[in-house]
Design a protein around this motif. Structure first.
Motif, PDB file in Angstrom:
ATOM      1  N   SER A 110      -0.358  13.648  -3.570  1.00 62.08           N
ATOM      2  CA  SER A 110      -1.391  12.894  -2.853  1.00 62.08           C
ATOM      3  C   SER A 110      -0.789  11.711  -2.104  1.00 62.08           C
ATOM      4  O   SER A 110      -1.230  11.385  -0.999  1.00 62.08           O
ATOM      5  N   ALA A 111       0.226  11.046  -2.672  1.00 65.63           N
ATOM      6  CA  ALA A 111       0.869   9.926  -1.981  1.00 65.63           C
ATOM      7  C   ALA A 111       1.567  10.395  -0.708  1.00 65.63           C
ATOM      8  O   ALA A 111       1.485   9.744   0.335  1.00 65.63           O
ATOM      9  N   ILE A 112       2.235  11.535  -0.775  1.00 65.55           N
ATOM     10  CA  ILE A 112       2.916  12.077   0.409  1.00 65.55           C
ATOM     11  C   ILE A 112       1.902  12.477   1.471  1.00 65.55           C
ATOM     12  O   ILE A 112       2.069  12.177   2.660  1.00 65.55           O
ATOM     13  N   ILE A 113       0.815  13.132   1.063  1.00 59.64           N
ATOM     14  CA  ILE A 113      -0.218  13.549   2.021  1.00 59.64           C
ATOM     15  C   ILE A 113      -0.878  12.325   2.664  1.00 59.64           C
ATOM     16  O   ILE A 113      -1.101  12.291   3.878  1.00 59.64           O
ATOM     17  N   LEU A 114      -1.182  11.305   1.855  1.00 57.16           N
ATOM     18  CA  LEU A 114      -1.764  10.081   2.407  1.00 57.16           C
ATOM     19  C   LEU A 114      -0.805   9.398   3.374  1.00 57.16           C
ATOM     20  O   LEU A 114      -1.211   8.873   4.413  1.00 57.16           O
ATOM     21  N   SER A 118      -2.101   9.055   7.156  1.00 58.85           N
ATOM     22  CA  SER A 118      -2.668   7.720   7.309  1.00 58.85           C
ATOM     23  C   SER A 118      -1.570   6.684   7.142  1.00 58.85           C
ATOM     24  O   SER A 118      -1.312   6.204   6.037  1.00 58.85           O
ATOM     25  N   GLU A 119      -0.938   6.321   8.241  1.00 57.62           N
ATOM     26  CA  GLU A 119       0.188   5.388   8.190  1.00 57.62           C
ATOM     27  C   GLU A 119      -0.246   3.970   7.824  1.00 57.62           C
ATOM     28  O   GLU A 119       0.494   3.233   7.196  1.00 57.62           O
TER      29      GLU A 119
END
Length: 147
Positions: A110-114, A118-119
């Motif tokens: 989830s951290a990688i996808i976020l 979403s930068e």
């Protein structure tokens, strides 16, 4: 491998610390302002946010006390997580390991996808840690009930 853990009575202490930190943290000005912003964005209405005044702990001890209670909330979750179950055996240790592995993979994914989509996401470290610990505890409780 033997894991040194706190006794079962610390589960109550951890739960009390978590709930007290959650209550005080949710009454802060920033938490209430973020709630109103989310409410306005979710409902499609663009009403002005009312002027918020400090209440409860923040009114008497200042904004730093809210940070202290956020740390107390995290410590409460950690104490709860590191406390033994009433019946502790190798099976519970295996469930703990599986839950931690699953939660770690989920958090990293989830951290990688976020990060990809979403930068400019403004997510503080304490929110991420709290979500990780809560996800671990929920995963552990579900695995314990299923098996």
């Amino acid at each position: 491998m033997s894991i040194k853990m706190l006794s079962n009575k610390y589960k109550r202490i951890g739960l009390i610390l978590f709930i007290s930190g959650l209550i005080v943290g949710s009454t802060s000005i920033s938490a209430r302002q973020n709630f109103f912003e989310g409410w306005n964005a979710g409902s499609g209405l663009h009403q002005p946010i009312p002027a918020l005044e400090p209440i409860f702990i923040e009114k008497y001890f200042g904004a730093f006390s809210i940070h202290v209670f956020d740390v107390i909330m995290l410590l409460g979750l950690i104490v709860y997580m590191l406390s033994k179950e009433k019946i502790e055996d190798d099976y519970i240790n295996t469930l703990r390991l599986e839950s931690f592995q699953l939660t770690s993979l989920l958090a990293l994914t989830s951290a990688i996808i976020l990060y990809i989509f979403s930068e400019d996401l403004k997510l503080s470290l304490d929110v991420f840690i709290t979500l990780f610990l809560l996800a671990y505890l929920i995963t552990f409780a579900i695995k314990k009930r299923l098996y």
